[in-house]
Design a protein around this motif. Structure first.
Motif, PDB file in Angstrom:
ATOM      1  N   ASN A  62    -112.206  29.997  19.100  1.00  0.00           N
ATOM      2  CA  ASN A  62    -113.659  30.140  19.236  1.00  0.00           C
ATOM      3  C   ASN A  62    -114.184  29.453  20.497  1.00  0.00           C
ATOM      4  O   ASN A  62    -113.417  28.882  21.278  1.00  0.00           O
ATOM      5  CB  ASN A  62    -114.379  29.670  17.961  1.00  0.00           C
ATOM      6  N   ASN A  63    -115.504  29.510  20.684  1.00  0.00           N
ATOM      7  CA  ASN A  63    -116.143  28.949  21.892  1.00  0.00           C
ATOM      8  C   ASN A  63    -115.941  27.444  22.035  1.00  0.00           C
ATOM      9  O   ASN A  63    -116.015  26.910  23.133  1.00  0.00           O
ATOM     10  CB  ASN A  63    -117.638  29.263  21.893  1.00  0.00           C
ATOM     11  N   LYS A  64    -115.690  26.773  20.912  1.00  0.00           N
ATOM     12  CA  LYS A  64    -115.440  25.324  20.954  1.00  0.00           C
ATOM     13  C   LYS A  64    -113.951  25.016  21.107  1.00  0.00           C
ATOM     14  O   LYS A  64    -113.528  23.884  20.962  1.00  0.00           O
ATOM     15  CB  LYS A  64    -115.980  24.667  19.685  1.00  0.00           C
ATOM     16  N   ASN A  66    -111.564  25.887  19.142  1.00  0.00           N
ATOM     17  CA  ASN A  66    -110.908  25.648  17.862  1.00  0.00           C
ATOM     18  C   ASN A  66    -110.285  26.953  17.380  1.00  0.00           C
ATOM     19  O   ASN A  66    -110.868  28.023  17.551  1.00  0.00           O
ATOM     20  CB  ASN A  66    -111.913  25.158  16.807  1.00  0.00           C
ATOM     21  N   THR A 178    -113.254  21.419   7.996  1.00  0.00           N
ATOM     22  CA  THR A 178    -112.390  20.604   8.854  1.00  0.00           C
ATOM     23  C   THR A 178    -111.177  20.078   8.079  1.00  0.00           C
ATOM     24  O   THR A 178    -111.241  19.919   6.850  1.00  0.00           O
ATOM     25  CB  THR A 178    -113.152  19.388   9.427  1.00  0.00           C
TER      26      THR A 178
END
Length: 190
Positions: A62-64, A66, A178
């Motif tokens: 993803n954009n982060k 992760n 998480t």
């Protein structure tokens, strides 16, 4: 011959011995070491993979940065990047072996040939697609309607062997929370 796949198909449609032989001739066996990739982002998906042995994961970054796991594939399950396969565009996903695995590749070209020569295989794949779509809808529903703890309890009760086969961070990614949250849940001995 590939008895696992043929037994799976026979649960939904019947093939003649000649059709079984033709199907098996169109399959390409692949053996993967743990962490080996069947598909990487930016590359083209070549077809559908039937998992004979092992465990694989389909994920994107993803954009982060992760990893977000979309799907797992274990014995007698199919796995592929349908988006990349149908759009003929480079994939945005990865398919990676979680453990040493054996798969059978049914290339898109060979699948088209088989659908013409063995029409009931279209029925089989339609059923597989419907089952995958229902599973996807249910998963989305669980993400929106269940708490993180409820999602974990539900998943662990339906798929207890995954808890032993899949690393904790992958399970957390698939369930939408998480690894730290999962550690806290497991510490509670849920």
């Amino acid at each position: 011959m590939y008895p696992e796949l043929l037994a799976h198909i026979k649960r939904y449609v019947q093939l003649t011995a000649a059709e079984e032989q033709l199907l098996c001739e169109k399959l390409e066996p692949k053996t993967l070491k743990k962490k080996a990739f069947l598909l990487e982002a930016g590359k083209h998906c070549h077809g559908n993979y039937f998992v004979v042995k092992g465990c694989l994961r389909l994920y994107f970054v993803n954009n982060k940065l992760n990893e977000q796991i979309i799907q797992f594939g274990i014995e007698n399950w199919w796995i592929t990047d349908y988006d990349g396969l149908t759009s003929k565009q480079p994939s945005t996903c990865y398919i990676q072996a979680v453990e040493p695995s054996e798969v059978l590749l049914l290339s898109e070209k060979n699948q088209a040939i088989l659908f013409e020569q063995i029409p009931c295989l279209e029925t089989y794949f339609r059923i597989m697609m419907q089952k995958a779509y229902v599973a996807s809808q249910r998963r989305i529903g669980y993400i929106f309607n269940l708490t993180e703890e409820e999602r974990y309890i539900h998943f662990s009760s339906r798929f207890p062997d995954f808890l032993q086969r899949v690393p904790q961070y992958m399970l957390a990614s698939y369930l939408g929370f998480t690894p730290q949250f999962l550690s806290r849940l497991r510490a509670k001995k849920i």
